[in-house]
Write a protein that holds these residues in place. Structure first.
Motif, PDB file in Angstrom:
ATOM      1  N   ALA A  23      15.841 -26.106  -5.247  1.00 30.72           N
ATOM      2  CA  ALA A  23      16.387 -25.480  -4.032  1.00 30.72           C
ATOM      3  C   ALA A  23      15.360 -24.560  -3.387  1.00 30.72           C
ATOM      4  CB  ALA A  23      17.660 -24.699  -4.378  1.00 30.72           C
ATOM      5  N   ALA A  24      14.540 -23.873  -4.199  1.00 26.36           N
ATOM      6  CA  ALA A  24      13.498 -23.002  -3.649  1.00 26.36           C
ATOM      7  C   ALA A  24      12.436 -23.812  -2.922  1.00 26.36           C
ATOM      8  CB  ALA A  24      12.869 -22.178  -4.770  1.00 26.36           C
ATOM      9  N   ARG A  25      12.030 -24.957  -3.487  1.00 28.68           N
ATOM     10  CA  ARG A  25      11.071 -25.820  -2.800  1.00 28.68           C
ATOM     11  C   ARG A  25      11.623 -26.302  -1.462  1.00 28.68           C
ATOM     12  NH1 ARG A  25       9.434 -27.496  -8.177  1.00 28.68           N
ATOM     13  NH2 ARG A  25       7.156 -27.778  -8.330  1.00 28.68           N
ATOM     14  N   ALA A  26      12.889 -26.707  -1.465  1.00 27.92           N
ATOM     15  CA  ALA A  26      13.504 -27.168  -0.216  1.00 27.92           C
ATOM     16  C   ALA A  26      13.564 -26.044   0.812  1.00 27.92           C
ATOM     17  CB  ALA A  26      14.906 -27.718  -0.495  1.00 27.92           C
ATOM     18  N   GLU A  67      -1.527 -22.261  13.229  1.00 29.90           N
ATOM     19  CA  GLU A  67      -2.657 -22.058  14.135  1.00 29.90           C
ATOM     20  C   GLU A  67      -3.537 -20.889  13.689  1.00 29.90           C
ATOM     21  OE1 GLU A  67      -0.850 -21.450  17.900  1.00 29.90           O
ATOM     22  OE2 GLU A  67       0.171 -23.401  17.921  1.00 29.90           O
ATOM     23  N   LEU A  68      -3.038 -20.076  12.752  1.00 29.94           N
ATOM     24  CA  LEU A  68      -3.821 -18.964  12.233  1.00 29.94           C
ATOM     25  C   LEU A  68      -4.825 -19.466  11.197  1.00 29.94           C
ATOM     26  CD1 LEU A  68      -0.884 -16.439  11.636  1.00 29.94           C
ATOM     27  CD2 LEU A  68      -2.422 -16.533  13.602  1.00 29.94           C
ATOM     28  N   PRO A  69      -5.891 -18.714  10.938  1.00 38.39           N
ATOM     29  CA  PRO A  69      -6.818 -19.113   9.873  1.00 38.39           C
ATOM     30  C   PRO A  69      -6.083 -19.193   8.537  1.00 38.39           C
ATOM     31  CG  PRO A  69      -7.772 -17.360  11.214  1.00 38.39           C
ATOM     32  CD  PRO A  69      -6.340 -17.490  11.639  1.00 38.39           C
ATOM     33  N   PRO A  70      -6.450 -20.138   7.676  1.00 42.48           N
ATOM     34  CA  PRO A  70      -5.776 -20.250   6.375  1.00 42.48           C
ATOM     35  C   PRO A  70      -5.905 -18.954   5.570  1.00 42.48           C
ATOM     36  CG  PRO A  70      -7.163 -22.175   6.781  1.00 42.48           C
ATOM     37  CD  PRO A  70      -7.476 -21.177   7.858  1.00 42.48           C
ATOM     38  N   ALA A  71      -4.874 -18.654   4.798  1.00 39.19           N
ATOM     39  CA  ALA A  71      -4.860 -17.430   3.995  1.00 39.19           C
ATOM     40  C   ALA A  71      -5.805 -17.552   2.806  1.00 39.19           C
ATOM     41  CB  ALA A  71      -3.446 -17.141   3.515  1.00 39.19           C
ATOM     42  N   ASP A  72      -6.399 -16.432   2.417  1.00 42.49           N
ATOM     43  CA  ASP A  72      -7.174 -16.369   1.175  1.00 42.49           C
ATOM     44  C   ASP A  72      -6.249 -16.219  -0.029  1.00 42.49           C
ATOM     45  OD1 ASP A  72      -9.692 -16.339   2.578  1.00 42.49           O
ATOM     46  OD2 ASP A  72      -9.277 -14.251   3.074  1.00 42.49           O
ATOM     47  N   LEU A  73      -5.085 -15.604   0.203  1.00 45.29           N
ATOM     48  CA  LEU A  73      -4.123 -15.351  -0.864  1.00 45.29           C
ATOM     49  C   LEU A  73      -2.725 -15.651  -0.348  1.00 45.29           C
ATOM     50  CD1 LEU A  73      -3.320 -14.143  -3.670  1.00 45.29           C
ATOM     51  CD2 LEU A  73      -3.234 -11.903  -2.546  1.00 45.29           C
ATOM     52  N   VAL A  74      -1.996 -16.503  -1.043  1.00 41.60           N
ATOM     53  CA  VAL A  74      -0.602 -16.818  -0.714  1.00 41.60           C
ATOM     54  C   VAL A  74       0.279 -16.252  -1.816  1.00 41.60           C
ATOM     55  CG1 VAL A  74       1.089 -18.649  -0.318  1.00 41.60           C
ATOM     56  CG2 VAL A  74      -1.234 -18.891   0.562  1.00 41.60           C
ATOM     57  N   VAL A  75       1.282 -15.470  -1.431  1.00 39.57           N
ATOM     58  CA  VAL A  75       2.126 -14.758  -2.392  1.00 39.57           C
ATOM     59  C   VAL A  75       3.571 -15.238  -2.266  1.00 39.57           C
ATOM     60  CG1 VAL A  75       2.963 -12.498  -3.140  1.00 39.57           C
ATOM     61  CG2 VAL A  75       0.633 -12.735  -2.270  1.00 39.57           C
ATOM     62  N   ALA A  76       4.162 -15.622  -3.378  1.00 38.09           N
ATOM     63  CA  ALA A  76       5.586 -15.948  -3.427  1.00 38.09           C
ATOM     64  C   ALA A  76       6.364 -14.666  -3.695  1.00 38.09           C
ATOM     65  CB  ALA A  76       5.864 -16.973  -4.523  1.00 38.09           C
ATOM     66  N   ALA A  77       7.456 -14.481  -2.968  1.00 42.93           N
ATOM     67  CA  ALA A  77       8.282 -13.278  -3.129  1.00 42.93           C
ATOM     68  C   ALA A  77       9.748 -13.688  -3.129  1.00 42.93           C
ATOM     69  CB  ALA A  77       8.000 -12.277  -2.010  1.00 42.93           C
ATOM     70  N   GLY A  78      10.578 -12.853  -3.743  1.00 41.79           N
ATOM     71  CA  GLY A  78      12.010 -13.136  -3.811  1.00 41.79           C
ATOM     72  C   GLY A  78      12.453 -13.366  -5.245  1.00 41.79           C
ATOM     73  N   GLY A  79      13.706 -13.034  -5.512  1.00 40.24           N
ATOM     74  CA  GLY A  79      14.231 -13.123  -6.868  1.00 40.24           C
ATOM     75  C   GLY A  79      14.376 -14.530  -7.402  1.00 40.24           C
ATOM     76  N   VAL A  80      14.366 -15.548  -6.538  1.00 37.88           N
ATOM     77  CA  VAL A  80      14.590 -16.915  -6.998  1.00 37.88           C
ATOM     78  C   VAL A  80      13.507 -17.384  -7.958  1.00 37.88           C
ATOM     79  CG1 VAL A  80      13.340 -17.951  -5.057  1.00 37.88           C
ATOM     80  CG2 VAL A  80      15.109 -19.263  -6.213  1.00 37.88           C
ATOM     81  N   TRP A  81      12.280 -16.808  -7.856  1.00 29.80           N
ATOM     82  CA  TRP A  81      11.169 -17.274  -8.690  1.00 29.80           C
ATOM     83  C   TRP A  81      11.255 -16.764 -10.113  1.00 29.80           C
ATOM     84  CZ3 TRP A  81       9.368 -20.980  -5.989  1.00 29.80           C
ATOM     85  CH2 TRP A  81       9.297 -20.882  -4.599  1.00 29.80           C
ATOM     86  N   ALA A  82      12.188 -15.865 -10.398  1.00 27.80           N
ATOM     87  CA  ALA A  82      12.281 -15.292 -11.744  1.00 27.80           C
ATOM     88  C   ALA A  82      12.729 -16.315 -12.786  1.00 27.80           C
ATOM     89  CB  ALA A  82      13.247 -14.104 -11.743  1.00 27.80           C
ATOM     90  N   VAL A  83      13.300 -17.444 -12.365  1.00 29.42           N
ATOM     91  CA  VAL A  83      13.813 -18.424 -13.332  1.00 29.42           C
ATOM     92  C   VAL A  83      12.724 -19.339 -13.862  1.00 29.42           C
ATOM     93  CG1 VAL A  83      16.075 -18.431 -12.238  1.00 29.42           C
ATOM     94  CG2 VAL A  83      14.381 -20.137 -11.539  1.00 29.42           C
ATOM     95  N   ALA A  84      11.511 -19.311 -13.280  1.00 31.38           N
ATOM     96  CA  ALA A  84      10.461 -20.255 -13.655  1.00 31.38           C
ATOM     97  C   ALA A  84       9.223 -19.503 -14.128  1.00 31.38           C
ATOM     98  CB  ALA A  84      10.108 -21.150 -12.467  1.00 31.38           C
TER      99      ALA A  84
END
Length: 535
Positions: free
Chosen positions: A333-336, A350-367
């Motif tokens: 469900a998080a991927r979707a 259209e912005l320059p690609p990020a050097d760092l991508v951060v996942a945030a939110g409580g849903v990631w605590a299960v993995a």
């Protein structure tokens, strides 16, 4: 926070969970002492006491030096708090579909749940009924400037309809955009000062790419201190502290956010923000299309009816069924949701690609961290090399509530090693041709050089622990895109829980149409990063 006690609590209250952290001065600098979370109904004082008790048990000396040795002593600590609530509802109305689309796009990325209405060919009673709905907090009405031939006959009706709605409902906020907001316009007499209902004049969605209108609509939501606004402020400060381009992808139970901030010497980072309720883990408009999207990422053989039932149960009890198949279902469900968030925010590409991508939110605590890294690589498909991180303690948003920019920068600088869990790096070239081999990769790390053959369409995992950095050299058969088109490139990458992911899959990711084959392929990619799945 200056001249205060040497400890503070950071509290992020969401619609499903409350996350709490304790931060204290250790050896003259701020450090994260511990973090925990619980269901939204659990008092934050109880969570703080849990953290205090753990600290007093594990490190009684530090607890005593921070006056946290006695039960209940954490309750008096200074608190940085933010709240992320459910998105309010807005009716967006225009004379034609052509005018409606940019207005609805601006509102849907400003944190509003949008109910779009077109006047052309519609029953006036249905439109008036929608505006009278007490769940609707605001109405956005707009027209082109100058108005097109297709909408001119309806502009008067549009103004009268909105004016009548504000007369009946003094609490309804009317936002006028385009020619409706111009002095001397045909609707000016309908919205004179003193009439019931507040009226806001807004810029056209064509102005500044829609960002001024989006920012105005975001501000109308109120709700200070809003967690996602605070997260945007913290993202800009984080970009300044790390001197990197940073992008945050946050998924919540009732909403989502995509925030990007660049960095340049001598300049203050200004975040680009999109708040998208429809990209929530379980949006209120959940439909068969949402269900199919979740099913397409699921690696366990569950039938549609059972998946629908379990997602409904998740909406009612977000803390239930969080292990085993339940964890895999949440990750699907998080991927979707991430895919919806990225699709709703094409302007960010259209912005320059990020050097760092951060996942945030409580849903990631299960993995585990490596599985989160793979989820980001599966959905965030931009050519290049980037680091991956996780806001594991949900500390960024509370830190964004520090009003003084210099103080916020100083605190986050001292906490930089504690803010994020390093998930690793991903190298993702675009434009690979099919064949047995695309070339080779040489990793020059602490253990000496290693050579890896690159197979197009594959996903390779290189062990690179947190804190370790290596130089990777790509020697490719044909030119590919790494930001620039090249055959030879050498880059420095940082390690993490997921190591280095060398992602040679398609951009965008192409998955088999057959459900069984797609499930097998997803499971094979995930098995190396989440071994417990097989068990």
């Amino acid at each position: 926070m200056r001249n205060e006690q040497p400890v503070f609590a950071a509290v992020d209250r969401g619609t499903a969970t409350t996350a709490v952290s304790l931060v204290g001065k250790v050896a003259g600098r701020w450090r994260l002492l511990g973090s925990t979370s619980g269901p939204a109904g659990v008092p934050e004082e109880a969570l703080l006491e849990r953290l205090r008790g753990r600290l007093a048990t594990v490190d009684p000396g530090t607890a005593a030096s921070l006056a946290l040795g006695a039960a209940g002593s954490a309750a008096g600590a200074r608190r940085l708090s933010c709240v992320t609530g459910a998105a309010p509802e807005m009716v967006v109305v225009a004379a034609t579909e052509r005018v409606l689309k940019p207005l609805a796009a601006a509102a849907s990325t400003a944190g509003w749940r949008v109910r779009p209405l077109v006047l052309d060919g519609a029953e006036i009673l249905a439109v008036a009924t929608a505006l009278a709905d007490p769940r609707v907090a605001a109405v956005l009405a707009g027209a082109s400037d100058p108005p097109g031939a297709d909408e001119r006959p309806l502009i008067g009706d549009l103004g009268q309809l909105v004016a009548a709605a504000t007369e009946r409902r003094p609490d309804l906020v009317a936002v006028l955009s385009g020619v409706l907001a111009e002095p001397g316009g045909r609707t000016e007499a309908l919205f004179q000062p003193g009439r019931p209902g507040p009226t806001v004049l807004a810029p056209s969605p064509a102005t500044g790419g829609g960002e001024p209108l989006r920012a105005l609509l975001d501000g109308l939501r109120g709700g200070e201190p809003d967690g996602r606004r605070a997260l945007a402020i913290a993202t800009a400060t984080l970009a300044d502290v790390l001197q990197r381009r940073v992008e945050i992808l946050e998924i919540g139970m009732t909403g989502a956010a995509r925030i990007a901030a660049g960095w340049a010497p001598g300049e203050t980072a200004v975040p680009r923000v999109a708040l998208v309720p429809e990209a929530a883990l379980l949006p209120r408009s959940f439909s068969d299309a949402h269900l199919e999207a979740v099913m397409s990422w699921l690696i366990v053989p569950l039938d549609r009816l059972r998946v629908r039932d379990r997602l409904r149960e998740l909406a009612l009890a977000p803390w239930g069924d969080a292990a085993g198949d339940g964890a895999l279902l949440r990750l699907a469900a998080a991927r979707a949701a991430l895919a919806r968030l990225l699709a709703a925010t094409p302007a960010f590409d259209e912005l320059p690609p990020a050097d760092l991508v951060v996942a945030a939110g409580g849903v990631w605590a299960v993995a585990p961290g490596p599985a989160v890294a793979l989820a980001l690589a599966d959905t965030y498909r931009r050519a290049g090399v980037r680091g991956l991180g996780l806001d594991h303690a949900r500390l960024l948003a509370p830190l964004g509530t520090i009003a003084d920019a210099a103080e916020r920068h100083a605190v986050m600088t001292e906490l930089r090693d504690d803010l994020l869990t390093p998930l690793g790096s991903v190298a993702m070239p675009a434009g690979l041709r099919a064949g047995r081999s695309a070339g080779r990769l040489v990793i020059r790390g602490a253990g000496g050089p290693a050579v890896l053959d690159l197979a197009p369409g594959g996903l390779e995992l290189v062990d690179l622990p947190p804190g370790e950095r290596s130089i990777v050299e790509f020697d490719l058969r044909d030119p590919v895109r790494f930001g620039l088109r090249t055959r030879h490139v050498a880059l420095e990458v940082a390690g993490g829980l997921g190591g280095l992911l060398v992602d040679l899959r398609d951009i965008p990711l192409e998955l088999p149409r057959r459900l069984e084959r797609r499930r097998e392929l997803l499971a094979s990619w995930q098995a190396a990063l989440w071994p417990e799945v097989e068990a």
